[in-house]
Design an enzyme around this catalytic site. Sequence first.
Site, short mmCIF file in Angstrom:
data_model
loop_
_atom_site.label_atom_id
_atom_site.label_comp_id
_atom_site.label_asym_id
_atom_site.label_seq_id
_atom_site.Cartn_x
_atom_site.Cartn_y
_atom_site.Cartn_z
N ASP A 1 -8.18 -6.01 12.99
CA ASP A 1 -9.65 -5.19 12.83
C ASP A 1 -10.62 -6.59 12.58
OD1 ASP A 1 -8.88 -2.87 12.76
OD2 ASP A 1 -8.80 -2.48 10.59
N PHE B 1 -13.98 -2.87 1.20
CA PHE B 1 -15.38 -1.90 0.69
C PHE B 1 -15.33 -1.67 -0.84
CE2 PHE B 1 -13.75 -0.14 5.08
CZ PHE B 1 -14.56 -1.00 5.93
N ARG C 1 -1.69 -4.33 3.87
CA ARG C 1 -1.56 -3.71 4.91
C ARG C 1 -0.01 -3.83 5.63
NH1 ARG C 1 -2.15 -4.59 10.85
NH2 ARG C 1 -2.09 -2.66 11.86
N GLU D 1 -18.39 4.75 -0.08
CA GLU D 1 -17.58 4.11 -1.36
C GLU D 1 -18.32 3.94 -2.38
OE1 GLU D 1 -18.04 2.92 1.96
OE2 GLU D 1 -16.13 3.23 2.80
N HIS E 1 -5.28 -3.09 2.01
CA HIS E 1 -5.65 -3.84 3.31
C HIS E 1 -6.40 -5.20 2.73
CE1 HIS E 1 -4.64 0.13 5.03
NE2 HIS E 1 -4.81 -0.54 6.15
N SER F 1 -4.34 5.40 5.61
CA SER F 1 -4.02 4.10 5.61
C SER F 1 -3.67 3.62 4.02
CB SER F 1 -5.24 3.33 5.95
OG SER F 1 -5.60 3.90 7.34
N ARG G 1 0.82 -1.10 -0.05
CA ARG G 1 0.18 0.03 0.06
C ARG G 1 1.04 1.34 -0.03
NH1 ARG G 1 -1.50 1.46 6.04
NH2 ARG G 1 -0.28 -0.12 7.13
#
Lengths: 279, 317
Positions: free
Chosen positions: B118, B84, B168, B59, B110, B38, B11
């Site tokens: 998470d 998402f 991530r 989104e 991610h 992020s 990322r």
Amino acid sequence: MTKEETKELERIAQRIRLGIIRSVSAAGSGHPGGSLSVADIMATLYFKVMRVDPENPKWPDRDKFVMSKGHAAPALYATLAEAGFIPREELLTLRKFGSRLQGHPSMNHVPGVEMSTGSLGQGLSAANGMALAAKLDKRPTRVYVIIGDGEAQEGQVWEASMTSVHQKLDNLMVFLDYNGLQIDGSVVDVKSFTDPAARWRAFGWHVLEIDGHDVQAIHSACEEAKATSGRPTLAVAHTVKGKGVSFMENVADWHGKAPSKEQAEEAIKHIEALLDSAL
Amino acid sequence: MTDVPQKTATRAAYGKALVRLGEENPDVVVLDADLSKSTKTDGFAKRFPERFFQMGIAEADMMGTAAGLAASGKIPFASTFAIFASGRAFDQVRQTAGYGKLNVKIGASHGGITVGEDGASHQSIEDLALMRVIPGMTVIVPADAIETEQAVFAAACHEGPVYIRTGRSPVPVLFNESYEFEIGKAATVRDGKDVTIIACGIMVSKSLEAAEILAEKGISARVLNMATIKPIHVDAVVKAAKETGAIVTAEEHSIIGGLGSAVCEVTGAMCPVPVERIGIRDVFGQSGTPDELMKEYSLTADDIAQAAVRAIERIGT
């Protein structure tokens, strides 16, 4: 707008209605009710307000239109035919195998269709993107959208409505086709949706309420939107579902079914008589 | 790229590549849905504020807006978490970017189980399947920072929708400057003759570790980096099947619908050989550190090596 211009737009709106009835009748399926309700808005947009060129449909500085309520494809196609984007006779191929005129508008099939729609609630987001791009490129492009009142039950409409305001998209104008009916009945009964003007005002929009069948009022609303800077404009267009075909007016059942041959003939006869008269 | 540290999250490479791309191409715009720190699009936002659109936590709206920008000649990179981008906004991606054949690039960070703490709500183990099934969608899962940067540039040059999945957690840098990523082309990162491990994303470095373990057992394993899940490099899969006779697929994704499925579609139709699939076995994840989760869901180098042995044992049975 002169009296003659007004009459001409009214005549064009009636010809759009003819195109709707003829195409949906030939298809044997489709959505006449919500197509008829926006005919006057479509006529005013394409023949008085918007800068488009059917000879050069991708002209970069053109104004753009997004039919967010994609099931009103017959209205869009009939308008594009009137404006010269597609041949009039092609309307009779609506929804048929091999036709460019897909059941819901497809941007890769039909010149003049700016965005593929059909899954409700998505048109305003795309229109926001077009308006943002126009601002980035400093183009004069203005973007117009029609959203259905039932469609406003989709959450994305409100996500997008926040974006339009946040991005200060004053080159964007929305018409809410406030005809009060959706497939399962009246919009209020299905999921109460009252006072849309107040809702959009609360979101920060410049909001007008107009008679959606009055071409002068539609034109004035567009002029007011153009003169409004720093925020988008939404016109709550009070309309009648099925407008112009007496047996379809205000009947939810005509949302998504084609008239029989006899019914279509009756509707066409009525509209043609109007066109022949002093209208 | 001598200044690249040994481990970098893909990322981070995505964010860095966007800034470079933005310098080169004024049509590139970036959208984010309140995750720019992020997804690492914050660098682009700082450098090109007029070309960065903060869409808030919306989104679906972001994907639609990206479609409108693309329809107007821009090259939008719509960025959010994979869960998402592919799940929340599936219909928007399908109806506008997909059906409209629009030039929308989806930067999905991610990805996979290594999102870690998470938990299952944020661990996208279905995204490759969801994106792969959309007609015309290109699906890329880069293995390291170098490949990610190249994939971003390749996506920008590719006409049509592209889904790029990044991760991530920091992963080893496998390639150097001489590496040339090409959409739809697998890269042999280790040659071998007894079995082929076809991997994507973080599983490429795990597969290289597995090849080492196998080498100690006298098994020669080929490792293919299949960074493009769609279109899958058919010739490379067929060649692997014919030359090594057994295949292991390794992905940080459900074994249903992703790389494993794509490889089996090719072998099943063209050259049936034993295929062992390493991936999440039709369950949701849970909270934990990436390492704990990789162990729990059998995604380690040892698991890959064992699968390779099983695949070889199945040859001819």
